[in-house]
Design a protein around this motif. Structure first.
Motif, PDB file in Angstrom:
ATOM      1  N   SER A  17       6.964  13.740  -4.169  1.00 55.39           N
ATOM      2  CA  SER A  17       7.663  15.022  -4.256  1.00 55.39           C
ATOM      3  C   SER A  17       7.878  15.599  -2.869  1.00 55.39           C
ATOM      4  O   SER A  17       8.920  16.172  -2.596  1.00 55.39           O
ATOM      5  N   GLY A  18       6.914  15.463  -1.975  1.00 55.57           N
ATOM      6  CA  GLY A  18       7.041  15.929  -0.594  1.00 55.57           C
ATOM      7  C   GLY A  18       7.427  17.377  -0.506  1.00 55.57           C
ATOM      8  O   GLY A  18       7.788  18.025  -1.479  1.00 55.57           O
ATOM      9  N   PRO A  19       7.362  17.944   0.684  1.00 54.82           N
ATOM     10  CA  PRO A  19       7.766  19.334   0.858  1.00 54.82           C
ATOM     11  C   PRO A  19       9.273  19.482   0.775  1.00 54.82           C
ATOM     12  O   PRO A  19      10.021  18.554   1.081  1.00 54.82           O
ATOM     13  N   ALA A  20       9.735  20.660   0.382  1.00 54.91           N
ATOM     14  CA  ALA A  20      11.166  20.914   0.222  1.00 54.91           C
ATOM     15  C   ALA A  20      11.919  20.820   1.545  1.00 54.91           C
ATOM     16  O   ALA A  20      13.113  20.625   1.565  1.00 54.91           O
ATOM     17  N   HIS A  21      11.216  20.964   2.652  1.00 54.41           N
ATOM     18  CA  HIS A  21      11.886  20.968   3.953  1.00 54.41           C
ATOM     19  C   HIS A  21      11.814  19.614   4.659  1.00 54.41           C
ATOM     20  O   HIS A  21      12.165  19.510   5.818  1.00 54.41           O
ATOM     21  N   ALA A  22      11.377  18.570   3.971  1.00 52.96           N
ATOM     22  CA  ALA A  22      11.195  17.278   4.606  1.00 52.96           C
ATOM     23  C   ALA A  22      12.531  16.652   5.018  1.00 52.96           C
ATOM     24  O   ALA A  22      12.610  16.016   6.050  1.00 52.96           O
ATOM     25  N   ALA A  23      13.560  16.804   4.245  1.00 57.80           N
ATOM     26  CA  ALA A  23      14.860  16.212   4.565  1.00 57.80           C
ATOM     27  C   ALA A  23      15.686  17.183   5.412  1.00 57.80           C
ATOM     28  O   ALA A  23      15.416  18.373   5.437  1.00 57.80           O
ATOM     29  N   ASP A  24      16.691  16.636   6.091  1.00 54.51           N
ATOM     30  CA  ASP A  24      17.585  17.491   6.862  1.00 54.51           C
ATOM     31  C   ASP A  24      18.318  18.429   5.914  1.00 54.51           C
ATOM     32  O   ASP A  24      18.771  18.022   4.850  1.00 54.51           O
ATOM     33  N   CYS A  25      18.428  19.678   6.333  1.00 50.80           N
ATOM     34  CA  CYS A  25      19.092  20.685   5.512  1.00 50.80           C
ATOM     35  C   CYS A  25      20.128  21.413   6.357  1.00 50.80           C
ATOM     36  O   CYS A  25      19.874  21.743   7.525  1.00 50.80           O
ATOM     37  N   TYR A  26      21.271  21.663   5.778  1.00 54.36           N
ATOM     38  CA  TYR A  26      22.363  22.342   6.449  1.00 54.36           C
ATOM     39  C   TYR A  26      22.882  23.457   5.555  1.00 54.36           C
ATOM     40  O   TYR A  26      22.738  23.406   4.342  1.00 54.36           O
ATOM     41  N   ALA A  27      23.498  24.449   6.180  1.00 52.41           N
ATOM     42  CA  ALA A  27      24.101  25.547   5.423  1.00 52.41           C
ATOM     43  C   ALA A  27      25.486  25.809   5.977  1.00 52.41           C
ATOM     44  O   ALA A  27      25.709  25.728   7.188  1.00 52.41           O
ATOM     45  N   ASP A  28      26.427  26.105   5.095  1.00 53.21           N
ATOM     46  CA  ASP A  28      27.708  26.608   5.573  1.00 53.21           C
ATOM     47  C   ASP A  28      27.722  28.103   5.273  1.00 53.21           C
ATOM     48  O   ASP A  28      27.152  28.563   4.291  1.00 53.21           O
ATOM     49  N   TYR A  29      28.301  28.848   6.180  1.00 57.00           N
ATOM     50  CA  TYR A  29      28.200  30.308   6.147  1.00 57.00           C
ATOM     51  C   TYR A  29      29.472  30.949   6.668  1.00 57.00           C
ATOM     52  O   TYR A  29      30.333  30.284   7.267  1.00 57.00           O
ATOM     53  N   LYS A  30      29.570  32.259   6.465  1.00 55.24           N
ATOM     54  CA  LYS A  30      30.651  33.067   7.017  1.00 55.24           C
ATOM     55  C   LYS A  30      30.015  34.190   7.825  1.00 55.24           C
ATOM     56  O   LYS A  30      29.004  34.763   7.418  1.00 55.24           O
ATOM     57  N   ALA A  31      30.605  34.481   8.982  1.00 55.70           N
ATOM     58  CA  ALA A  31      30.069  35.506   9.869  1.00 55.70           C
ATOM     59  C   ALA A  31      31.207  36.303  10.485  1.00 55.70           C
ATOM     60  O   ALA A  31      32.370  35.881  10.451  1.00 55.70           O
ATOM     61  N   LYS A  32      30.860  37.479  11.044  1.00 56.58           N
ATOM     62  CA  LYS A  32      31.890  38.316  11.677  1.00 56.58           C
ATOM     63  C   LYS A  32      31.347  39.011  12.913  1.00 56.58           C
ATOM     64  O   LYS A  32      30.142  39.134  13.112  1.00 56.58           O
ATOM     65  N   GLN A  33      32.282  39.457  13.737  1.00 51.20           N
ATOM     66  CA  GLN A  33      32.017  40.345  14.858  1.00 51.20           C
ATOM     67  C   GLN A  33      32.983  41.515  14.717  1.00 51.20           C
ATOM     68  O   GLN A  33      34.087  41.359  14.200  1.00 51.20           O
ATOM     69  N   ASP A  34      32.572  42.677  15.188  1.00 49.22           N
ATOM     70  CA  ASP A  34      33.443  43.860  15.147  1.00 49.22           C
ATOM     71  C   ASP A  34      33.976  44.172  16.544  1.00 49.22           C
ATOM     72  O   ASP A  34      33.405  43.777  17.542  1.00 49.22           O
ATOM     73  N   ASN A  35      35.053  44.923  16.588  1.00 45.54           N
ATOM     74  CA  ASN A  35      35.665  45.466  17.817  1.00 45.54           C
ATOM     75  C   ASN A  35      35.946  44.417  18.882  1.00 45.54           C
ATOM     76  O   ASN A  35      35.252  44.382  19.887  1.00 45.54           O
ATOM     77  N   PRO A  36      36.916  43.596  18.759  1.00 46.44           N
ATOM     78  CA  PRO A  36      37.842  43.455  17.636  1.00 46.44           C
ATOM     79  C   PRO A  36      37.214  42.597  16.531  1.00 46.44           C
ATOM     80  O   PRO A  36      36.307  41.802  16.781  1.00 46.44           O
ATOM     81  N   LEU A  37      37.741  42.744  15.345  1.00 45.66           N
ATOM     82  CA  LEU A  37      37.246  41.993  14.206  1.00 45.66           C
ATOM     83  C   LEU A  37      37.532  40.505  14.406  1.00 45.66           C
ATOM     84  O   LEU A  37      38.658  40.107  14.688  1.00 45.66           O
ATOM     85  N   ARG A  38      36.491  39.715  14.321  1.00 48.23           N
ATOM     86  CA  ARG A  38      36.607  38.255  14.397  1.00 48.23           C
ATOM     87  C   ARG A  38      35.770  37.682  13.263  1.00 48.23           C
ATOM     88  O   ARG A  38      34.653  38.134  13.016  1.00 48.23           O
TER      89      ARG A  38
END
Length: 96
Positions: A17-38
């Motif tokens: 069963s091993g730990p849940a973090h044993a394999a490589d894990c990746y996430a796709d995400y959305k992010a922003k910056q303000d002034n100007p909006l990016r």
């Protein structure tokens, strides 16, 4: 001999069963910056548990240190999902 089977079975199951973090894990995400909006979509390698909640906590800090605000974690996945997301993430593929 029968009394040895159960502990051996339990040991094998724990190892497999091993730990849940044993394999490589990746996430796709959305992010922003303000002034100007990016806005940007990205893919990042995450450590620890491979869950949206764990990825959100890690990426919030990592992106924040670079002036970005995490909007959401779209999904978490293993290495098999990298190729299909590379083009969409562009310069934000494994950047943060």
């Amino acid at each position: 001999m029968k009394h040895m089977r159960f502990p051996l079975f339990v040991t094998v199951m724990v190892i497999l069963s091993g730990p849940a973090h044993a394999a490589d894990c990746y996430a796709d995400y959305k992010a922003k910056q303000d002034n100007p909006l990016r806005l940007h979509y990205g893919v990042a390698k995450v450590s620890g548990q491979c869950t949206k909640a764990a990825a959100k906590a890690e990426l919030k800090n990592r992106l924040g240190a670079n002036g970005w605000k995490l909007l959401n974690v779209v999904s978490v996945f293993g290495p098999e999902g990298l190729a299909q997301r590379k083009k969409s993430a562009g310069s934000n593929f494994l950047r943060f």
